[in-house]
Structure formats: structure tokens, C-alpha cells
Design an enzyme around this catalytic site. Structure first.
Site, short mmCIF file in Angstrom:
data_model
loop_
_atom_site.label_atom_id
_atom_site.label_comp_id
_atom_site.label_asym_id
_atom_site.label_seq_id
_atom_site.Cartn_x
_atom_site.Cartn_y
_atom_site.Cartn_z
N TRP A 129 -15.26 3.94 -2.81
CA TRP A 129 -16.39 3.68 -3.30
C TRP A 129 -17.35 4.92 -3.22
O TRP A 129 -18.50 5.00 -4.28
CB TRP A 129 -17.18 2.71 -2.50
CG TRP A 129 -17.25 2.97 -0.98
CD1 TRP A 129 -16.36 2.43 -0.28
CD2 TRP A 129 -17.92 4.09 -0.27
NE1 TRP A 129 -16.35 2.96 1.18
CE2 TRP A 129 -17.24 3.91 1.01
CE3 TRP A 129 -18.82 4.86 -0.52
CZ2 TRP A 129 -17.83 4.91 2.19
CZ3 TRP A 129 -19.42 5.71 0.29
CH2 TRP A 129 -18.85 5.76 1.76
N ASN A 130 -16.99 6.27 -2.66
CA ASN A 130 -17.82 7.20 -2.43
C ASN A 130 -18.07 7.86 -3.84
O ASN A 130 -19.29 8.54 -3.98
CB ASN A 130 -17.38 8.08 -1.25
CG ASN A 130 -16.10 8.55 -1.40
OD1 ASN A 130 -15.34 8.01 -2.14
ND2 ASN A 130 -15.69 9.72 -0.86
N LYS A 153 -7.81 -1.08 -9.00
CA LYS A 153 -8.29 -1.63 -7.65
C LYS A 153 -9.11 -0.89 -7.38
O LYS A 153 -9.04 0.00 -6.61
CB LYS A 153 -7.15 -2.24 -6.76
CG LYS A 153 -7.60 -3.28 -6.24
CD LYS A 153 -8.48 -2.86 -4.85
CE LYS A 153 -8.96 -3.71 -3.92
NZ LYS A 153 -10.34 -3.30 -3.31
N HIS A 154 -10.55 -1.03 -7.54
CA HIS A 154 -11.81 -0.47 -6.94
C HIS A 154 -12.10 -1.09 -5.74
O HIS A 154 -11.82 -2.22 -5.42
CB HIS A 154 -12.71 -0.44 -8.04
CG HIS A 154 -13.49 0.99 -8.32
ND1 HIS A 154 -13.75 1.65 -7.12
CD2 HIS A 154 -14.10 1.51 -9.23
CE1 HIS A 154 -14.29 2.84 -7.22
NE2 HIS A 154 -14.48 3.05 -8.64
N GLU A 227 -4.50 10.52 -1.15
CA GLU A 227 -5.58 11.60 -0.78
C GLU A 227 -6.48 10.80 0.11
O GLU A 227 -7.09 9.95 -0.22
CB GLU A 227 -6.32 11.91 -2.09
CG GLU A 227 -7.31 13.24 -1.81
CD GLU A 227 -8.62 12.65 -1.26
OE1 GLU A 227 -8.84 12.71 -0.19
OE2 GLU A 227 -9.26 12.31 -2.28
N CYS A 261 -14.76 13.04 1.58
CA CYS A 261 -13.50 13.50 2.26
C CYS A 261 -13.66 15.14 2.41
O CYS A 261 -13.00 15.59 3.47
CB CYS A 261 -12.16 13.05 1.59
SG CYS A 261 -12.10 11.43 1.47
N GLU A 357 -12.80 11.46 11.70
CA GLU A 357 -13.34 11.97 10.69
C GLU A 357 -14.68 11.34 10.72
O GLU A 357 -14.95 10.58 10.93
CB GLU A 357 -12.83 11.46 9.60
CG GLU A 357 -13.33 11.72 8.12
CD GLU A 357 -12.61 11.23 6.75
OE1 GLU A 357 -12.96 11.71 5.87
OE2 GLU A 357 -11.92 10.43 7.14
#
Length: 464
Positions: A129-130, A153-154, A227, A261, A357
Site C-alpha cells: 500500500w505504501n 493482487k494489491h 523486494e 522500505c 524495521e
């Protein structure tokens, strides 16, 4: 699919999800379309991609407003994201023929031997979503142009963006079935991956999601590109331009309200300039405007309430372990999911913001005695996506960049993705590459072809 405006906390109109019948129809359509799309002239596929760039630019404000509404990105940043999507379309519309041309490899006199790049088939893209447009277009632009067809596929909180992206390709003139959005939850992903019509999978997301997708795809012997997360070091050496490092560092930590990220996530500063950097960095972070993303602001809300709570929990656990709050440190007292720019010092190296993270505008700053310690701390992570090094000496910067274990390192610049350059990570940040020439080659069959006259005798070693 339920949606919430992260700037207000108010529910948006839900969007109907696809049922099993709709998914089956999409898979069948993808398979049928690939049979003809793979044979379409490359020049035609490039022309359609250039059309997609035009559609993006013509509808930039509409798409930007949709992103802002669904996941809270400030409007100016959302407009820039649409422009970057158009850029990646422009890049592959211009360079796909170059990247996909047969590669001649000399073998023997009288033999024509070369590598041909041929598409695989329907590719499933599981996207986050980012950066709800950019992440999709950096997949779609190269891989549709190489002759594959795409299934998206979001993330479940941006279904409107998924539908809008599908419409971009429709308006650009692509045949039905070349790109389709599957409005389904994560529980449907395994079944789609396991379907024999799907030939490969790419995912941008968390380490947990990457492992799950890789496990399912691996069992089916299907190619994957992952990723995943990053804990990127931002290394400030003793000869760095401190004002420039602090200014860029604040941007690098708070791009997309810190939800990136490749955001700078661990600030590693030489002791000779530590105090100077901290003062300048705190001032830069404090000057950033946080507010309604439809206004002119630097930071909007976090995308979901649970993400904001998780971020604050990391800060609280780090403070309990001994970290000092120099700025911020608490959610803002207002509607929506807003977290302020936050700077932590005296950070224990085994605390949450050091080991995990951090997906939000929280910056831990670490003091190191010398270059060697800076490199060691930069590499003290299981993640390896990007990094940034600051020094007045270009040769020193290059040498230190080579020592940092990650997919990319930028010297005197923040880490960023660029359509012209390969992008991806190592270790728990994933594998494979997106963008550039390397990216378009990830989902093709690199077919070796050997052609010689029928009357030529066989020569040379045989077998494997």
C-alpha cells in the site's frame, strides 16, 4: 473490501471483492490473452506503454487524490508518484527493444548462437500500500512490454488504486486481459500462485509475506522476485557536509511519512561530528509540517491505526531500554493516525528501533568512534536493501559503499529507485532485481539458440 481514510479515521465506501468465479475468469482470460499478446510486435507493445504514460499524466490529479484518500500520502508526493510511474513507462517504451534484442554469443565458425528473451506467461504481482501506483508500474512497465500478462493482487486497503491502475491500461488501448486486478484478500494468494496458469510471482512487502510467497512458489518450481523490508544505514563520516547530511537525512527518514522500505532508518554518525549532526538533524526534523495530506504538508498520517500503534510500541520499548527522546515520541492528539517526526539518541544496539524495521518517521541516531565501526554497525542487520554514505572524499565514499552489504548504496544522496538502475536487496531484504535492463530480464526465458547448416559435422564436447 473495507477502507478507512487515515487522515480522519472515517470509513470510506467499501469496494466489492472478487469471488472465486471472478478469479477463475481472470486466470482464464490471462491465459487466453497471453497466447496472442506474446506475439504482438514489440514496437506495438512499446507504443501502448507510451500511451499509458500519457494516461497517467492526463489523470495525475485524480490518481493522486485517490492515493491520498486511501493511504494518506500528501498530495504533492502523490502527484510526484504518478509522474514517476509515467517516467518508468517512458523509459521502457524507449529502451525495451534494446534490452530484449537477441544477444549474439560467438561459439564456432559457421554457427549462429544467441540468447533470445521470451516471455513466460501470466505473472502474479503481490503489491503493498505504501507506494500504491509506483510499486505496480515498476512491475508492469517492463514485464507487460516483454510480452507477459499481469495479475495484480494489491494491498487490501487500496482497492481503489488497484482498479484505477487496471483502467490506466484499458484507456491506453491494451487488449483485455493483459493487465487485471484481483480484488481479493491475502488468503486467496496461495491458490492463485499454485494455479498452473500462473508462471511466476513478484512481491513487494514484509519479510513474513516474502517467505510465505517464496515457499508456495518454490513448491511449484515457479520463479519469484522479492523486494522486502529494509533497515537502511545512513552513515555520516567525520569529513561530511553536516548541513547537507542533516537536511537530506530528514527527507530520507520521512519520505512517504516514513513508510518506505528504502527510507534511512539507522543514522550512524562519527563521534567527531556527532553533536553537530544531532543538533542540525533535530532542527531539520522539527521544521517538518505534519497535517492534513490534502494541504501543503511534509508528512501525512500513517496508513492505518495498527501501523501507528506498532510504531509507537517500538519507540516505547526503545525508551524503556535506555534511548533518549530528542524530538517527538508520542502520537499526535488529533483525528487520524498521525505520528510526528521523532529522533532518538543513546539508543541501545539491541533495542527495538535498532533491531527491527521501523516503518514510520522515527530516527535512531548512533555514535561510532571511526569508519570501521560505522561499517560494522551498518552491516549489523539481517536486512540489506539500501544505504547512504556521507563524506567529502568521493574515493572514500566509494570504498565505504563497497563495504556496506546491501543491494544499493548512494554516496552523498538518499537511497532511491530509478527506472534506469537495477533495484533490489540481499539477505532478508529479498532477491532478484527490478528496473533497468536487469529488471526486464527477470521474467523472461533466456533461451539459447544454436543454428548451423545441416551438412556441418558435429564438433566439440557433448552432453552436459
Amino acid at each position: 473490501m473495507e477502507r478507512v481514510n487515515p487522515a480522519t479515521g472515517e470509513a470510506l465506501d467499501p469496494i466489492e471483492a472478487d469471488d472465486e468465479t471472478a478469479v477463475e475468469e481472470a486466470l482464464s482470460t490471462a491465459e487466453e490473452t497471453f497466447a496472442s499478446w506474446r506475439d504482438a510486435p514489440l514496437s506495438e507493445r512499446e507504443e501502448l506503454l507510451a500511451n499509458a504514460a500519457d494516461v497517467l499524466r492526463e489523470n495525475r490529479d485524480e490518481y493522486a487524490e485517490l492515493m491520498t484518500t486511501e493511504m494518506g500520502k500528501p498530495l504533492a508526493a502523490a502527484r510526484s508518484e504518478v509522474e514517476k510511474c509515467a517516467w518508468v513507462c517512458d523509459y521502457y517504451a524507449e529502451h525495451a527493444s534494446e534490452h530484449l534484442q537477441d544477444e549474439r554469443i560467438g561459439a564456432e565458425p559457421g554457427v549462429d548462437s544467441f540468447v533470445a528473451y521470451e516471455p513466460l506467461g501470466p505473472i502474479l504481482a503481490v503489491m503493498p500500500w505504501n507506494f500504491p501506483f509506483w510499486q505496480v508500474f515498476r512491475f508492469a512497465a517492463p514485464h507487460l512490454t516483454s510480452g507477459n500478462v499481469g495479475l495484480l493482487k494489491h494491498a487490501s486497503n487500496v482497492p481503489g488504486c488497484a482498479a484505477a491502475i487496471e483502467n490506466v491500461f484499458r484507456e491506453a488501448g491494451y487488449p483485455d486481459g493483459v493487465f487485471q486486478a484481483l480484488l481479493v484478500g491475502s488468503d486467496a494468494v496461495d491458490d492463485v500462485i499454485e494455479d498452473e496458469r500462473v508462471k511466476a510471482v513478484t512481491l513487494t512487502g514484509s519479510e513474513h509475506a516474502g517467505r510465505a510467497v517464496a515457499e508456495t512458489a518454490g513448491a511449484e518450481l515457479k520463479k519469484t522476485v522479492l523486494e522486502l523490508g529494509g533497515s537502511d544505514p545512513f552513515v555520516v563520516l567525520d569529513d561530511a557536509d553536516i548541513a547537507a547530511a542533516a537536511e537530506t537525512g530528514a527527507r530520507a527518514r520521512t519520505i512517504n511519512s516514513g513508510q518506505s522500505c528504502i527510507a534511512a532508518k539507522r543514522f550512524i554518525v562519527h563521534e567527531a561530528v556527532y553533536d553537530e549532526f544531532v543538533d542540525a538533524f533535530v532542527a531539520e526534523m522539527a521544521a517538518l509540517d505534519v497535517g492534513d495530506p490534502t494541504d501543503v504538508v511534509d508528512l501525512g498520517p500513517q496508513a492505518r491505526a495498527d501501523l501507528m500503534h506498532d510504531l509507537h510500541d517500538q519507540v516505547e520499548r526503545s525508551v524503556a531500554a535506555g534511548a533518549t527522546v530528542e524530538l517527538g515520541g508520542d502520537p499526535l492528539d488529533r483525528d487520524g493516525f498521525f505520528y510526528p517526526p521523532t529522533v532518538l539518541t543513546d539508543v541501545p544496539r539491541d533495542s527495538a528501533v535498532a533491531d527491527e524495521e521501523v516503518f514510520g518517521p522515527v530516527a535512531p541516531v548512533f555514535e561510532v568512534a571511526d569508519e570501521a565501526e560505522a561499517i560494522a554497525l551498518a552491516n549489523d542487520t539481517d536486512l540489506g536493501l539500501g544505504g547512504s554514505v556521507w563524506t567529502a572524499d568521493r574515493e572514500r565514499g566509494t570504498r565505504v559503499a563497497r563495504e556496506i552489504e546491501s543491494g544499493a548504496v548512494f554516496v552523498n544522496e538518499l537511497t532511491k529507485s530509478d527506472p534506469r538502475l537495477p533495484f533490489g536487496g540481499i539477505d532478508d531484504s529479498g532477491y532478484g532485481r527490478e528496473l533497468g535492463e536487469m529488471g526486464i530480464h527477470e521474467f523472461v526465458n533466456r533461451k539459447t539458440i544454436w543454428v548451423q547448416d545441416a551438412e556441418m559435422p558435429e564438433d566439440g564436447p557433448a552432453g552436459e
